[in-house]
Scaffold this motif. Structure first.
Motif, PDB file in Angstrom:
ATOM      1  N   MET A   1       0.856  -1.205   0.000  1.00  0.00           N
ATOM      2  CA  MET A   1       0.000   0.000   0.000  1.00  0.00           C
ATOM      3  C   MET A   1       0.886   1.247   0.000  1.00  0.00           C
ATOM      4  O   MET A   1       1.842   1.327   0.780  1.00  0.00           O
ATOM      5  CB  MET A   1      -0.925   0.016   1.230  1.00  0.00           C
ATOM      6  CG  MET A   1      -1.820   1.235   1.295  1.00  0.00           C
ATOM      7  SD  MET A   1      -2.896   1.219   2.742  1.00  0.00           S
ATOM      8  CE  MET A   1      -4.474   0.966   1.948  1.00  0.00           C
ATOM      9  N   LYS A   2       0.589   2.195  -0.863  1.00  0.00           N
ATOM     10  CA  LYS A   2       1.299   3.477  -0.836  1.00  0.00           C
ATOM     11  C   LYS A   2       0.618   4.397   0.179  1.00  0.00           C
ATOM     12  O   LYS A   2      -0.618   4.382   0.340  1.00  0.00           O
ATOM     13  CB  LYS A   2       1.249   4.148  -2.207  1.00  0.00           C
ATOM     14  CG  LYS A   2       2.000   3.414  -3.312  1.00  0.00           C
ATOM     15  CD  LYS A   2       1.835   4.177  -4.610  1.00  0.00           C
ATOM     16  CE  LYS A   2       2.254   3.354  -5.814  1.00  0.00           C
ATOM     17  NZ  LYS A   2       1.836   4.018  -7.093  1.00  0.00           N
ATOM     18  N   PHE A   3       1.431   5.204   0.865  1.00  0.00           N
ATOM     19  CA  PHE A   3       0.892   6.200   1.796  1.00  0.00           C
ATOM     20  C   PHE A   3       1.169   7.599   1.253  1.00  0.00           C
ATOM     21  O   PHE A   3       2.336   7.951   1.005  1.00  0.00           O
ATOM     22  CB  PHE A   3       1.552   6.056   3.172  1.00  0.00           C
ATOM     23  CG  PHE A   3       1.205   4.774   3.873  1.00  0.00           C
ATOM     24  CD1 PHE A   3       2.171   4.067   4.560  1.00  0.00           C
ATOM     25  CD2 PHE A   3      -0.084   4.272   3.845  1.00  0.00           C
ATOM     26  CE1 PHE A   3       1.856   2.876   5.210  1.00  0.00           C
ATOM     27  CE2 PHE A   3      -0.416   3.087   4.492  1.00  0.00           C
ATOM     28  CZ  PHE A   3       0.567   2.392   5.167  1.00  0.00           C
ATOM     29  N   PHE A   4       0.104   8.349   1.010  1.00  0.00           N
ATOM     30  CA  PHE A   4       0.231   9.761   0.664  1.00  0.00           C
ATOM     31  C   PHE A   4      -0.161  10.575   1.899  1.00  0.00           C
ATOM     32  O   PHE A   4      -0.935  10.109   2.749  1.00  0.00           O
ATOM     33  CB  PHE A   4      -0.698  10.137  -0.504  1.00  0.00           C
ATOM     34  CG  PHE A   4      -0.313   9.590  -1.862  1.00  0.00           C
ATOM     35  CD1 PHE A   4       0.781   8.743  -2.026  1.00  0.00           C
ATOM     36  CD2 PHE A   4      -1.073   9.912  -2.984  1.00  0.00           C
ATOM     37  CE1 PHE A   4       1.111   8.231  -3.280  1.00  0.00           C
ATOM     38  CE2 PHE A   4      -0.744   9.424  -4.245  1.00  0.00           C
ATOM     39  CZ  PHE A   4       0.351   8.576  -4.388  1.00  0.00           C
ATOM     40  N   VAL A   5       0.373  11.788   1.976  1.00  0.00           N
ATOM     41  CA  VAL A   5      -0.001  12.693   3.066  1.00  0.00           C
ATOM     42  C   VAL A   5      -1.032  13.681   2.533  1.00  0.00           C
ATOM     43  O   VAL A   5      -0.845  14.270   1.468  1.00  0.00           O
ATOM     44  CB  VAL A   5       1.235  13.453   3.601  1.00  0.00           C
ATOM     45  CG1 VAL A   5       0.823  14.410   4.726  1.00  0.00           C
ATOM     46  CG2 VAL A   5       2.276  12.482   4.123  1.00  0.00           C
ATOM     47  N   ASP A   6      -2.116  13.831   3.275  1.00  0.00           N
ATOM     48  CA  ASP A   6      -3.244  14.654   2.836  1.00  0.00           C
ATOM     49  C   ASP A   6      -3.239  15.967   3.610  1.00  0.00           C
ATOM     50  O   ASP A   6      -3.869  16.078   4.667  1.00  0.00           O
ATOM     51  CB  ASP A   6      -4.552  13.899   3.092  1.00  0.00           C
ATOM     52  CG  ASP A   6      -5.737  14.503   2.364  1.00  0.00           C
ATOM     53  OD1 ASP A   6      -6.859  14.435   2.911  1.00  0.00           O
ATOM     54  OD2 ASP A   6      -5.561  15.056   1.248  1.00  0.00           O
TER      55      ASP A   6
END
Ligand code: G3P
Length: 218
Positions: free
Chosen positions: A1-6
């Motif tokens: 899973m990729k984690f992006f910062v929102d």
């Protein structure tokens, strides 16, 4: 899973990108507004902090102006991803941009049928909003699972499911269990994910016992 910062908070993005666990950043007009920064300057600064996609959302609601705005945003940096609302105009613009090799993120997705259209439009990412569905008493996690099932039925669909509107670690867990490709996380939630009281308790116990040895490695 990729984690992006929102987030639109450049200091939070810098700190979390330094962990090596962040694969990209998502913004939206509300996050940009709350940053108090110039939109193009903010996106440019964020793009220097990660090599991953940085989602920047168009402000127009009509197809032709969306494309003009996409040109402006794409010129900022090579890792800009154009965020488009899941509307007929947004889908039409997505089809054109994706066909021209521009990374796209179709946002404000609240149904599996909408997600089906995003894949048909060749979106790089589709952003189903889990939290906002939960906020009205529906089950956002079920939407993620439905989209995974539908996309798995069609091998020519390459759109990545980007779980968004995350309200807590449980949303991340549900999205991961369902097979979402990406989760975009408010900074606080990304930090919460590593926390567990038994980890803290266990580490304290190791340190207490180690101190009894009087030894040091360095
Ligand atoms: O940025 C897209 C999405 O993650 C926003 O979620 O519901 O917290 O505004 P929300």
């Amino acid at each position: 899973m990729k984690f992006f910062v929102d987030t639109g908070d450049i200091n939070e993005i810098r700190e979390l990108c330094d962990t090596g666990l962040v694969d990209g950043v998502t913004t939206n007009p509300s996050l940009v507004a709350s940053s108090g920064k110039d939109f193009k300057e903010l996106i440019g600064d964020i793009c220097t902090l990660t090599t991953g996609h940085v989602s920047a959302e168009v402000l127009a609601t009509d197809y032709r102006t969306m494309l003009k705005e996409a040109d402006v945003l794409s010129a900022i940096a090579d890792n800009v991803c154009i965020k488009l609302p899941l509307t007929p105009d947004g889908l039409k613009a997505c089809k054109v941009l994706s066909s021209n090799g521009i990374a796209t993120n179709v946002t404000l997705c609240f149904s599996a049928l909408q997600a089906l259209l995003a894949a048909k439009a060749g979106a790089t990412y589709v952003s189903p909003f889990i939290g906002r569905l939960d906020d009205i008493g529906q089950n956002g996690g079920d939407l993620i699972a439905d989209i995974v099932t539908i996309y798995d039925n069609y091998e020519d669909y390459n759109t990545q499911i980007l779980a968004a509107s995350i309200r807590g670690p449980q949303h991340v867990l549900d999205a991961a269990l369902s097979g979402a490709h990406v989760a975009t996380l408010p900074p606080k939630i990304l930090r919460q994910m590593s926390q567990h009281p038994l980890t803290d308790k266990g580490l304290a116990g190791f340190m207490k016992d180690w101190e009894q040895t009087g030894q040091s490695l360095l």
